[in-house]
Design an enzyme around this catalytic site. Sequence first.
Site, mmCIF file in Angstrom:
data_model
loop_
_atom_site.group_PDB
_atom_site.id
_atom_site.type_symbol
_atom_site.label_atom_id
_atom_site.label_comp_id
_atom_site.label_asym_id
_atom_site.label_seq_id
_atom_site.Cartn_x
_atom_site.Cartn_y
_atom_site.Cartn_z
ATOM 1 N N ASP A 81 8.689 -2.466 -16.022
ATOM 2 C CA ASP A 81 7.303 -2.406 -15.898
ATOM 3 C C ASP A 81 6.830 -1.163 -16.325
ATOM 4 O OD1 ASP A 81 4.514 -3.346 -15.394
ATOM 5 O OD2 ASP A 81 4.801 -3.316 -13.241
ATOM 6 N N SER A 128 0.647 -1.177 -0.004
ATOM 7 C CA SER A 128 0.048 -0.003 0.042
ATOM 8 C C SER A 128 0.979 1.348 -0.199
ATOM 9 C CB SER A 128 -0.820 0.010 1.245
ATOM 10 O OG SER A 128 -1.780 -1.326 1.154
#
Length: 340
Positions: free
Chosen positions: A193, A76
Amino acid sequence: MPSPIPPTRLLPKDLYPSLDTGACSSPLSKHCSHGSTLQVPAQRLHGKVANRLWSSVIHWEELRWLQPVGSGGFGSVYKAGYLGETVALKKVKTCTKNRLASRQSFWAELNAAHLRHRNIVRVIAATTCVPAEFADEGRSIGAILMGFAGDRNLQQLIYCGTEQLSEERWLRYAADIAHGLRFLHANDVVHLDIKPANVLVSNEDVCKIVDFGCSVKLERGGETSVINPNLNHMGGTYTHRAPELLKGEAVTAKADIFSFAITLWQLITRDHPYTGDKQHVLYAVVAQDLRPPLSHCQLLLAELGRRCRTLLSHCWTGDARCRPSAQELVLHLEQLKSHS
């Protein structure tokens, strides 16, 4: 289970000679207190966060008003105040389905920790020991404190926003990403990515590359990475993954160029690159040279669009050797900007 990634695979050589690989859950841990874990010089300057060195210390008592920003498979992210600055705190959690991948993601985040560039989110501090009151149900592998780069990313801007993306704007965004990639590749870091969700847009409208959880540190000065069974090169997002990685070949910086091309196409068209079943798409990208369509968007039919179509074709070709380098990509984009 395979051994954790050795620190020498992830960190620059000037850091790892002093590492103590003994005590804690991480190969870079030493003291499991609420302070120092990574053996890297810590620095405070007149009560401010140091802007050059990243630190082994997170002063947890200095964190203020944590606000959730987002979450994903490995953790998170929170917006917070820290030593007079607005920062982002990323807590990496253990994935019960793949603990090794979780650890890899945390250590890979540090591949760019020692780098400073306008188009890369900077790492302020990192630690493997998170106090219980900050841990997510006791499952935190570690935490990374970063400069806060903005409340939104390109994914939100492309698909969720109502703002116009003019030619000048998406070309500028593309150039920002290319400049960031050029700097990363010059320092032997491959992101692996690159996609709109991993590019933040600052309040100054500058793009910054973030989320290095899939990244690889190449041998210093090297062009390729020897395939290591302990490293998960199949990470990242399948719609942006280069075909050579899908075939299990060694990593090169050209994999990021392929991902950049898909991202640029999204910036131009504001469309989704593929539809249909994931496995079908993966097979077609490798076996049938499937790529996002270049003929259905009016922007790609104008003069600037034709130049972009040529650049896209070069960047996402199946032969990685024929793709431009990040340096060449920057030059191409500067030429496009001058003709827009």
